[in-house]
Design a protein around this motif. Structure first.
Motif, PDB file in Angstrom:
ATOM      1  N   LEU A 111      40.033  40.881  50.786  1.00  0.00           N
ATOM      2  CA  LEU A 111      40.032  41.975  51.751  1.00  0.00           C
ATOM      3  C   LEU A 111      41.360  41.895  52.494  1.00  0.00           C
ATOM      4  CD1 LEU A 111      38.421  44.285  53.058  1.00  0.00           C
ATOM      5  CD2 LEU A 111      37.544  42.621  54.711  1.00  0.00           C
ATOM      6  N   CYS A 112      42.221  42.885  52.284  1.00  0.00           N
ATOM      7  CA  CYS A 112      43.613  42.796  52.734  1.00  0.00           C
ATOM      8  C   CYS A 112      43.945  43.869  53.760  1.00  0.00           C
ATOM      9  CB  CYS A 112      44.568  42.945  51.545  1.00  0.00           C
ATOM     10  SG  CYS A 112      44.330  41.696  50.272  1.00  0.00           S
ATOM     11  N   ASP A 113      44.576  43.427  54.844  1.00  0.00           N
ATOM     12  CA  ASP A 113      45.165  44.314  55.837  1.00  0.00           C
ATOM     13  C   ASP A 113      46.672  44.087  55.768  1.00  0.00           C
ATOM     14  OD1 ASP A 113      46.213  45.521  58.108  1.00  0.00           O
ATOM     15  OD2 ASP A 113      44.493  45.035  59.360  1.00  0.00           O
ATOM     16  N   TYR A 114      47.367  44.949  55.030  1.00  0.00           N
ATOM     17  CA  TYR A 114      48.789  44.722  54.809  1.00  0.00           C
ATOM     18  C   TYR A 114      49.608  44.976  56.074  1.00  0.00           C
ATOM     19  CZ  TYR A 114      47.690  44.357  49.858  1.00  0.00           C
ATOM     20  OH  TYR A 114      47.179  43.961  48.645  1.00  0.00           O
ATOM     21  N   LYS A 115      49.149  45.860  56.949  1.00  0.00           N
ATOM     22  CA  LYS A 115      49.875  46.098  58.193  1.00  0.00           C
ATOM     23  C   LYS A 115      49.867  44.845  59.059  1.00  0.00           C
ATOM     24  CE  LYS A 115      49.824  48.957  62.388  1.00  0.00           C
ATOM     25  NZ  LYS A 115      51.285  49.121  62.420  1.00  0.00           N
ATOM     26  N   ALA A 116      48.722  44.184  59.143  1.00  0.00           N
ATOM     27  CA  ALA A 116      48.607  42.966  59.948  1.00  0.00           C
ATOM     28  C   ALA A 116      49.088  41.733  59.203  1.00  0.00           C
ATOM     29  CB  ALA A 116      47.164  42.768  60.400  1.00  0.00           C
ATOM     30  N   GLY A 117      49.322  41.870  57.898  1.00  0.00           N
ATOM     31  CA  GLY A 117      49.734  40.726  57.093  1.00  0.00           C
ATOM     32  C   GLY A 117      48.623  39.718  56.889  1.00  0.00           C
ATOM     33  N   GLU A 118      47.373  40.195  56.842  1.00  0.00           N
ATOM     34  CA  GLU A 118      46.220  39.305  56.736  1.00  0.00           C
ATOM     35  C   GLU A 118      45.440  39.563  55.452  1.00  0.00           C
ATOM     36  OE1 GLU A 118      45.417  39.126  61.571  1.00  0.00           O
ATOM     37  OE2 GLU A 118      43.985  40.148  60.240  1.00  0.00           O
ATOM     38  N   THR A 119      45.012  38.485  54.810  1.00  0.00           N
ATOM     39  CA  THR A 119      44.149  38.564  53.639  1.00  0.00           C
ATOM     40  C   THR A 119      42.976  37.626  53.828  1.00  0.00           C
ATOM     41  OG1 THR A 119      45.942  39.126  52.098  1.00  0.00           O
ATOM     42  CG2 THR A 119      43.948  38.174  51.153  1.00  0.00           C
ATOM     43  N   LYS A 120      41.778  38.172  53.726  1.00  0.00           N
ATOM     44  CA  LYS A 120      40.564  37.362  53.806  1.00  0.00           C
ATOM     45  C   LYS A 120      40.005  37.222  52.401  1.00  0.00           C
ATOM     46  CE  LYS A 120      37.944  37.593  57.308  1.00  0.00           C
ATOM     47  NZ  LYS A 120      37.010  37.998  58.386  1.00  0.00           N
ATOM     48  N   GLN A 121      39.783  35.995  51.982  1.00  0.00           N
ATOM     49  CA  GLN A 121      39.287  35.713  50.632  1.00  0.00           C
ATOM     50  C   GLN A 121      37.861  35.174  50.725  1.00  0.00           C
ATOM     51  OE1 GLN A 121      41.011  32.495  47.951  1.00  0.00           O
ATOM     52  NE2 GLN A 121      42.095  34.301  47.218  1.00  0.00           N
ATOM     53  N   VAL A 122      36.948  35.821  50.010  1.00  0.00           N
ATOM     54  CA  VAL A 122      35.531  35.469  50.068  1.00  0.00           C
ATOM     55  C   VAL A 122      35.054  35.137  48.663  1.00  0.00           C
ATOM     56  CG1 VAL A 122      33.225  36.207  50.761  1.00  0.00           C
ATOM     57  CG2 VAL A 122      35.230  37.047  51.999  1.00  0.00           C
ATOM     58  N   ALA A 123      34.470  33.957  48.494  1.00  0.00           N
ATOM     59  CA  ALA A 123      33.932  33.563  47.191  1.00  0.00           C
ATOM     60  C   ALA A 123      32.574  34.220  46.985  1.00  0.00           C
ATOM     61  CB  ALA A 123      33.797  32.046  47.116  1.00  0.00           C
ATOM     62  N   ILE A 124      32.442  34.942  45.871  1.00  0.00           N
ATOM     63  CA  ILE A 124      31.194  35.612  45.517  1.00  0.00           C
ATOM     64  C   ILE A 124      30.699  34.996  44.220  1.00  0.00           C
ATOM     65  CG2 ILE A 124      30.068  37.803  45.014  1.00  0.00           C
ATOM     66  CD1 ILE A 124      31.185  37.700  47.809  1.00  0.00           C
ATOM     67  N   GLY A 125      29.460  34.528  44.198  1.00  0.00           N
ATOM     68  CA  GLY A 125      28.929  33.886  42.998  1.00  0.00           C
ATOM     69  C   GLY A 125      28.843  34.837  41.824  1.00  0.00           C
ATOM     70  N   GLY A 126      28.938  34.277  40.621  1.00  0.00           N
ATOM     71  CA  GLY A 126      28.856  35.084  39.411  1.00  0.00           C
ATOM     72  C   GLY A 126      30.215  35.544  38.934  1.00  0.00           C
ATOM     73  N   GLU A 127      30.235  36.114  37.742  1.00  0.00           N
ATOM     74  CA  GLU A 127      31.473  36.556  37.091  1.00  0.00           C
ATOM     75  C   GLU A 127      31.675  38.045  37.300  1.00  0.00           C
ATOM     76  OE1 GLU A 127      33.347  36.989  32.571  1.00  0.00           O
ATOM     77  OE2 GLU A 127      31.357  36.137  32.888  1.00  0.00           O
ATOM     78  N   ALA A 128      32.878  38.417  37.739  1.00  0.00           N
ATOM     79  CA  ALA A 128      33.228  39.831  37.848  1.00  0.00           C
ATOM     80  C   ALA A 128      33.645  40.346  36.482  1.00  0.00           C
ATOM     81  CB  ALA A 128      34.363  40.013  38.851  1.00  0.00           C
ATOM     82  N   CYS A 129      33.007  41.417  36.016  1.00  0.00           N
ATOM     83  CA  CYS A 129      33.386  41.974  34.721  1.00  0.00           C
ATOM     84  C   CYS A 129      34.778  42.582  34.810  1.00  0.00           C
ATOM     85  CB  CYS A 129      32.376  43.034  34.284  1.00  0.00           C
ATOM     86  SG  CYS A 129      32.678  43.660  32.621  1.00  0.00           S
ATOM     87  N   ILE A 130      35.599  42.331  33.808  1.00  0.00           N
ATOM     88  CA  ILE A 130      36.945  42.882  33.757  1.00  0.00           C
ATOM     89  C   ILE A 130      36.869  44.407  33.830  1.00  0.00           C
ATOM     90  CG2 ILE A 130      39.039  43.099  32.368  1.00  0.00           C
ATOM     91  CD1 ILE A 130      38.274  40.394  31.115  1.00  0.00           C
ATOM     92  N   GLY A 131      37.671  44.986  34.698  1.00  0.00           N
ATOM     93  CA  GLY A 131      37.700  46.434  34.840  1.00  0.00           C
ATOM     94  C   GLY A 131      36.848  46.961  35.964  1.00  0.00           C
ATOM     95  N   THR A 132      36.002  46.110  36.566  1.00  0.00           N
ATOM     96  CA  THR A 132      35.168  46.590  37.665  1.00  0.00           C
ATOM     97  C   THR A 132      35.867  46.390  39.003  1.00  0.00           C
ATOM     98  OG1 THR A 132      34.011  44.462  37.850  1.00  0.00           O
ATOM     99  CG2 THR A 132      33.041  46.123  36.402  1.00  0.00           C
ATOM    100  N   MET A 133      35.391  47.107  39.999  1.00  0.00           N
ATOM    101  CA  MET A 133      36.012  47.050  41.312  1.00  0.00           C
ATOM    102  C   MET A 133      34.951  47.212  42.386  1.00  0.00           C
ATOM    103  SD  MET A 133      37.783  50.837  41.357  1.00  0.00           S
ATOM    104  CE  MET A 133      38.161  50.829  43.120  1.00  0.00           C
ATOM    105  N   PRO A 134      35.222  46.715  43.592  1.00  0.00           N
ATOM    106  CA  PRO A 134      34.314  46.956  44.712  1.00  0.00           C
ATOM    107  C   PRO A 134      34.478  48.373  45.232  1.00  0.00           C
ATOM    108  CG  PRO A 134      36.212  45.726  45.454  1.00  0.00           C
ATOM    109  CD  PRO A 134      36.386  45.912  43.963  1.00  0.00           C
ATOM    110  N   CYS A 135      33.575  48.788  46.107  1.00  0.00           N
ATOM    111  CA  CYS A 135      33.745  50.076  46.761  1.00  0.00           C
ATOM    112  C   CYS A 135      33.420  49.947  48.243  1.00  0.00           C
ATOM    113  CB  CYS A 135      32.884  51.161  46.105  1.00  0.00           C
ATOM    114  SG  CYS A 135      31.112  50.975  46.331  1.00  0.00           S
ATOM    115  N   PHE A 136      34.020  50.816  49.048  1.00  0.00           N
ATOM    116  CA  PHE A 136      33.729  50.895  50.472  1.00  0.00           C
ATOM    117  C   PHE A 136      32.709  51.994  50.705  1.00  0.00           C
ATOM    118  CE2 PHE A 136      38.018  48.980  50.772  1.00  0.00           C
ATOM    119  CZ  PHE A 136      37.789  48.003  51.729  1.00  0.00           C
TER     120      PHE A 136
END
Length: 266
Positions: A111-136
């Protein structure tokens, strides 16, 4: 209407403009990322200055590319892992700049805020399928955007705007596609006064699941055949039908298309 898969190939993303004189699209500019991508671009203002830029991920070099006006390649953002799919963006209430979300091959959500220069990294269990993405999406009606993502172990995860866990839903079968979220209104007049969010995911056995914004199962629709699996991509797509109606469009492995009522699954 059908969403076509993106293939692993060196790609560039191109801004097209339709001509009001001829029924055609004219290329305005292109920007070569020099890398393999399974990402559709997203357009957003990442600095809060009113300037829109195009963002796309490339997989093997773990890079988020930024293209400015005229196709100028701006400063790219690099990460230590492969980036498995697309990038999503949203502007939270009271903010001027967008925040971005994407997944790494190690299973982390960034989760990235490029204006603030901040990136939050969260470990989520399981495998992300190639080509998939989160949504807001605003899941609870508070006007803030939550984050929804899927895993191949069948788990749907919702996080709040700070990336803290809200709920998980077990679809009972692998998820090789991205989630979709829509605001819907119930058919009866009283319930229709209170619109609510619904999350839609498709499991590889051909079942479309509808889950409430609170993570509770609502209904299921089974297609005649299984859903496409990796390396194909067949994400659910919510289509407004005018008024308060909407349909969820899904496809099976034979290419069959289904339009399902977004409220009741019929």
């Amino acid at each position: 209407m059908r969403r076509l898969p993106l293939r692993n190939a060196a790609v560039c993303f191109v801004l097209l403009a339709s001509s009001c004189v001829a029924a055609a699209l004219d290329e305005r500019w292109s920007c070569d990322t020099l890398g393999a991508s399974r990402s559709l671009p997203v357009v957003a203002d990442h600095m809060g200055d009113g300037q829109l830029h195009a963002f796309v991920t490339t997989r093997f070099d773990g890079t988020v590319w930024v293209a400015g006006h005229g196709g100028t390649s701006l400063h790219p953002y690099t990460y230590p892992y492969w980036l498995e799919g697309g990038i999503a963006a949203a502007v939270q209430p009271g903010a001027a700049a967008a925040v971005f979300a994407f997944q790494e091959s190690a299973g982390n959500l960034n989760l990235c805020d490029y204006k603030a220069g901040e990136t939050k990294q969260v470990a989520i269990g399981g495998e992300a399928c190639i080509g998939t993405m989160p949504c807001f999406a605003d899941l609870d009606g508070d006007r803030a955007f939550e984050i929804v993502l899927t895993r191949r172990n069948g788990i749907v995860t919702a996080l709040d705007d700070t990336a803290a866990p809200l709920w998980q839903f077990d679809a009972g079968a692998p998820l090789d596609s991205s989630p979709a979220v829509a605001t819907v209104r119930a058919a009866d007049a009283a319930a229709a006064e209170q619109p609510s969010s619904m999350v839609y995911v498709v499991t590889t056995d051909g079942v479309l699941h509808a889950v409430s914004g609170a993570g509770l199962p609502q209904w299921r629709f089974r297609m005649d055949h299984a859903a496409p699996r990796f390396p194909s991509v067949a994400d659910p797509l919510v289509v407004p039908l005018g008024g308060t109606g909407a349909a969820v469009v899904v496809s099976d492995v034979t290419g069959g298309l289904y339009a399902v009522d977004a409220v009741d699954g019929h």
